[in-house]
Write a protein that holds these residues in place. Sequence first.
Motif, PDB file in Angstrom:
ATOM      1  N   ARG A   1       0.832  -1.204   0.000  1.00  0.00           N
ATOM      2  CA  ARG A   1       0.000   0.000   0.000  1.00  0.00           C
ATOM      3  C   ARG A   1       0.869   1.257   0.000  1.00  0.00           C
ATOM      4  NH1 ARG A   1      -3.778  -1.340   3.689  1.00  0.00           N
ATOM      5  NH2 ARG A   1      -5.084  -2.122   2.024  1.00  0.00           N
ATOM      6  N   SER A   2       1.972   1.246   0.765  1.00  0.00           N
ATOM      7  CA  SER A   2       2.836   2.431   0.826  1.00  0.00           C
ATOM      8  C   SER A   2       3.587   2.637  -0.484  1.00  0.00           C
ATOM      9  CB  SER A   2       3.820   2.334   1.997  1.00  0.00           C
ATOM     10  OG  SER A   2       4.831   1.389   1.729  1.00  0.00           O
ATOM     11  N   GLU A   3       3.934   1.540  -1.175  1.00  0.00           N
ATOM     12  CA  GLU A   3       4.677   1.664  -2.434  1.00  0.00           C
ATOM     13  C   GLU A   3       3.768   1.859  -3.635  1.00  0.00           C
ATOM     14  OE1 GLU A   3       7.291  -1.676  -2.906  1.00  0.00           O
ATOM     15  OE2 GLU A   3       8.595  -1.018  -1.271  1.00  0.00           O
ATOM     16  N   ASP A   4       2.611   1.170  -3.645  1.00  0.00           N
ATOM     17  CA  ASP A   4       1.771   1.143  -4.840  1.00  0.00           C
ATOM     18  C   ASP A   4       0.485   1.946  -4.727  1.00  0.00           C
ATOM     19  OD1 ASP A   4       3.702  -0.567  -5.845  1.00  0.00           O
ATOM     20  OD2 ASP A   4       2.589  -2.363  -5.306  1.00  0.00           O
ATOM     21  N   GLY A   5       0.116   2.361  -3.534  1.00  0.00           N
ATOM     22  CA  GLY A   5      -1.100   3.152  -3.356  1.00  0.00           C
ATOM     23  C   GLY A   5      -2.314   2.482  -3.963  1.00  0.00           C
ATOM     24  N   ASP A   6      -3.025   3.219  -4.814  1.00  0.00           N
ATOM     25  CA  ASP A   6      -4.237   2.705  -5.440  1.00  0.00           C
ATOM     26  C   ASP A   6      -3.971   1.576  -6.427  1.00  0.00           C
ATOM     27  OD1 ASP A   6      -5.744   4.480  -4.003  1.00  0.00           O
ATOM     28  OD2 ASP A   6      -5.850   5.968  -5.611  1.00  0.00           O
ATOM     29  N   GLU A   7      -2.717   1.417  -6.843  1.00  0.00           N
ATOM     30  CA  GLU A   7      -2.355   0.363  -7.791  1.00  0.00           C
ATOM     31  C   GLU A   7      -2.113  -0.972  -7.093  1.00  0.00           C
ATOM     32  OE1 GLU A   7      -2.293   0.850 -11.178  1.00  0.00           O
ATOM     33  OE2 GLU A   7      -3.152   2.783 -10.602  1.00  0.00           O
ATOM     34  N   MET A   8      -2.282  -1.003  -5.773  1.00  0.00           N
ATOM     35  CA  MET A   8      -2.057  -2.234  -5.032  1.00  0.00           C
ATOM     36  C   MET A   8      -3.015  -3.319  -5.511  1.00  0.00           C
ATOM     37  SD  MET A   8      -2.164  -2.872  -0.942  1.00  0.00           S
ATOM     38  CE  MET A   8      -3.354  -4.158  -0.660  1.00  0.00           C
ATOM     39  N   THR A   9      -2.575  -4.546  -5.447  1.00  0.00           N
ATOM     40  CA  THR A   9      -3.401  -5.676  -5.859  1.00  0.00           C
ATOM     41  C   THR A   9      -4.734  -5.707  -5.121  1.00  0.00           C
ATOM     42  OG1 THR A   9      -3.455  -8.064  -6.091  1.00  0.00           O
ATOM     43  CG2 THR A   9      -2.301  -7.206  -4.166  1.00  0.00           C
ATOM     44  N   ASP A  10      -5.733  -6.277  -5.761  1.00  0.00           N
ATOM     45  CA  ASP A  10      -7.030  -6.486  -5.122  1.00  0.00           C
ATOM     46  C   ASP A  10      -7.116  -7.864  -4.471  1.00  0.00           C
ATOM     47  OD1 ASP A  10      -7.987  -4.004  -5.865  1.00  0.00           O
ATOM     48  OD2 ASP A  10      -8.868  -4.738  -7.732  1.00  0.00           O
ATOM     49  N   ASP A  11      -6.043  -8.662  -4.615  1.00  0.00           N
ATOM     50  CA  ASP A  11      -6.040 -10.000  -4.033  1.00  0.00           C
ATOM     51  C   ASP A  11      -6.078  -9.927  -2.516  1.00  0.00           C
ATOM     52  OD1 ASP A  11      -5.802 -11.636  -6.404  1.00  0.00           O
ATOM     53  OD2 ASP A  11      -3.757 -10.890  -6.585  1.00  0.00           O
ATOM     54  N   ASP A  12      -6.663 -10.937  -1.905  1.00  0.00           N
ATOM     55  CA  ASP A  12      -6.651 -11.104  -0.457  1.00  0.00           C
ATOM     56  C   ASP A  12      -5.289 -11.700  -0.116  1.00  0.00           C
ATOM     57  OD1 ASP A  12      -6.808 -12.150   2.136  1.00  0.00           O
ATOM     58  OD2 ASP A  12      -8.888 -12.809   1.887  1.00  0.00           O
ATOM     59  N   LEU A  13      -4.383 -10.883   0.392  1.00  0.00           N
ATOM     60  CA  LEU A  13      -3.005 -11.317   0.606  1.00  0.00           C
ATOM     61  C   LEU A  13      -2.887 -12.401   1.674  1.00  0.00           C
ATOM     62  CD1 LEU A  13      -1.053  -7.985   0.138  1.00  0.00           C
ATOM     63  CD2 LEU A  13      -1.664  -9.718  -1.544  1.00  0.00           C
ATOM     64  N   LEU A  14      -3.770 -12.389   2.661  1.00  0.00           N
ATOM     65  CA  LEU A  14      -3.757 -13.471   3.639  1.00  0.00           C
ATOM     66  C   LEU A  14      -4.130 -14.787   2.951  1.00  0.00           C
ATOM     67  CD1 LEU A  14      -3.443 -14.682   6.428  1.00  0.00           C
ATOM     68  CD2 LEU A  14      -5.787 -13.914   6.943  1.00  0.00           C
ATOM     69  N   ALA A  15      -5.133 -14.770   2.096  1.00  0.00           N
ATOM     70  CA  ALA A  15      -5.535 -15.982   1.369  1.00  0.00           C
ATOM     71  C   ALA A  15      -4.406 -16.468   0.460  1.00  0.00           C
ATOM     72  CB  ALA A  15      -6.808 -15.732   0.569  1.00  0.00           C
ATOM     73  N   VAL A  16      -3.694 -15.535  -0.173  1.00  0.00           N
ATOM     74  CA  VAL A  16      -2.540 -15.905  -1.007  1.00  0.00           C
ATOM     75  C   VAL A  16      -1.495 -16.608  -0.146  1.00  0.00           C
ATOM     76  CG1 VAL A  16      -0.585 -14.997  -2.350  1.00  0.00           C
ATOM     77  CG2 VAL A  16      -2.904 -14.117  -2.755  1.00  0.00           C
ATOM     78  N   LEU A  17      -1.145 -15.998   0.995  1.00  0.00           N
ATOM     79  CA  LEU A  17      -0.144 -16.607   1.880  1.00  0.00           C
ATOM     80  C   LEU A  17      -0.597 -17.966   2.407  1.00  0.00           C
ATOM     81  CD1 LEU A  17       1.187 -13.575   3.910  1.00  0.00           C
ATOM     82  CD2 LEU A  17       2.562 -15.185   2.585  1.00  0.00           C
ATOM     83  N   GLN A  18      -1.860 -18.083   2.754  1.00  0.00           N
ATOM     84  CA  GLN A  18      -2.374 -19.370   3.239  1.00  0.00           C
ATOM     85  C   GLN A  18      -2.266 -20.430   2.141  1.00  0.00           C
ATOM     86  OE1 GLN A  18      -6.204 -17.852   4.445  1.00  0.00           O
ATOM     87  NE2 GLN A  18      -5.628 -17.851   6.618  1.00  0.00           N
ATOM     88  N   GLY A  19      -2.569 -20.050   0.909  1.00  0.00           N
ATOM     89  CA  GLY A  19      -2.440 -20.978  -0.213  1.00  0.00           C
ATOM     90  C   GLY A  19      -0.997 -21.367  -0.466  1.00  0.00           C
ATOM     91  N   VAL A  20      -0.101 -20.396  -0.420  1.00  0.00           N
ATOM     92  CA  VAL A  20       1.320 -20.678  -0.622  1.00  0.00           C
ATOM     93  C   VAL A  20       1.844 -21.552   0.523  1.00  0.00           C
ATOM     94  CG1 VAL A  20       3.626 -19.650  -0.814  1.00  0.00           C
ATOM     95  CG2 VAL A  20       1.708 -18.626  -2.045  1.00  0.00           C
ATOM     96  N   ALA A  21       1.385 -21.309   1.741  1.00  0.00           N
ATOM     97  CA  ALA A  21       1.802 -22.133   2.878  1.00  0.00           C
ATOM     98  C   ALA A  21       1.345 -23.586   2.696  1.00  0.00           C
ATOM     99  CB  ALA A  21       1.257 -21.559   4.190  1.00  0.00           C
ATOM    100  N   ARG A  22       0.142 -23.786   2.145  1.00  0.00           N
ATOM    101  CA  ARG A  22      -0.327 -25.155   1.856  1.00  0.00           C
ATOM    102  C   ARG A  22       0.572 -25.818   0.809  1.00  0.00           C
ATOM    103  NH1 ARG A  22      -5.232 -22.699   2.569  1.00  0.00           N
ATOM    104  NH2 ARG A  22      -5.550 -22.301   0.362  1.00  0.00           N
ATOM    105  N   LEU A  23       0.944 -25.053  -0.228  1.00  0.00           N
ATOM    106  CA  LEU A  23       1.860 -25.588  -1.248  1.00  0.00           C
ATOM    107  C   LEU A  23       3.215 -25.918  -0.620  1.00  0.00           C
ATOM    108  CD1 LEU A  23       1.195 -23.191  -4.269  1.00  0.00           C
ATOM    109  CD2 LEU A  23       0.393 -25.554  -3.991  1.00  0.00           C
ATOM    110  N   ALA A  24       3.681 -25.048   0.270  1.00  0.00           N
ATOM    111  CA  ALA A  24       4.968 -25.278   0.939  1.00  0.00           C
ATOM    112  C   ALA A  24       4.920 -26.565   1.756  1.00  0.00           C
ATOM    113  CB  ALA A  24       5.321 -24.085   1.830  1.00  0.00           C
ATOM    114  N   ALA A  25       3.814 -26.799   2.452  1.00  0.00           N
ATOM    115  CA  ALA A  25       3.681 -28.029   3.237  1.00  0.00           C
ATOM    116  C   ALA A  25       3.742 -29.247   2.317  1.00  0.00           C
ATOM    117  CB  ALA A  25       2.383 -28.015   4.039  1.00  0.00           C
ATOM    118  N   SER A  26       3.105 -29.163   1.158  1.00  0.00           N
ATOM    119  CA  SER A  26       3.177 -30.264   0.193  1.00  0.00           C
ATOM    120  C   SER A  26       4.594 -30.450  -0.312  1.00  0.00           C
ATOM    121  CB  SER A  26       2.243 -30.000  -0.997  1.00  0.00           C
ATOM    122  OG  SER A  26       0.904 -30.061  -0.600  1.00  0.00           O
ATOM    123  N   ALA A  27       5.299 -29.334  -0.571  1.00  0.00           N
ATOM    124  CA  ALA A  27       6.686 -29.414  -1.042  1.00  0.00           C
ATOM    125  C   ALA A  27       7.570 -30.107  -0.012  1.00  0.00           C
ATOM    126  CB  ALA A  27       7.227 -28.017  -1.355  1.00  0.00           C
TER     127      ALA A  27
END
Length: 151
Positions: free
Chosen positions: A113-139
Amino acid sequence: MAHDIVFFLAPDDEAAAATRLRRPGTVFESVTCHFMEPDTAIAEWDMYFEEPSAEAPPSEQLYAWEPWPEWVTVPKHDGIEVIALPQRLTRALAHASSTELEELAGRWTARLRSEDGDEMTDDDLLAVLQGVARLAASAVNTGGGLYSWSL
């Protein structure tokens, strides 16, 4: 700024590199997000687990982080990058608590938000991290690796 980022699980660097010309989500289990740089996200996540803090690091500290994420394929002029997440980060994400993921998501959101302001992603970043953490557990469980593909 990258437009599409796909974090994905692959058995090895060779299999990850083979995704360069096609989206890995068609072949490998993945999590997709938009409008952010994968290398800075990976560096920030790695920094968080090495030096936990709810406060986002200053940009100069983030860009000086070592080791910086490594490319699996040589960058070309088409803008496609395939990057391997460090093994220590993969293990940290695999074993992260929900509290750690929430704190990291808050910190990551504040930096974007501080770097990109209004251009920040609309993704739910917690959901992204939770998904990546699930992939990491599989890895970690399968001996594979965690990668990002971006265009």
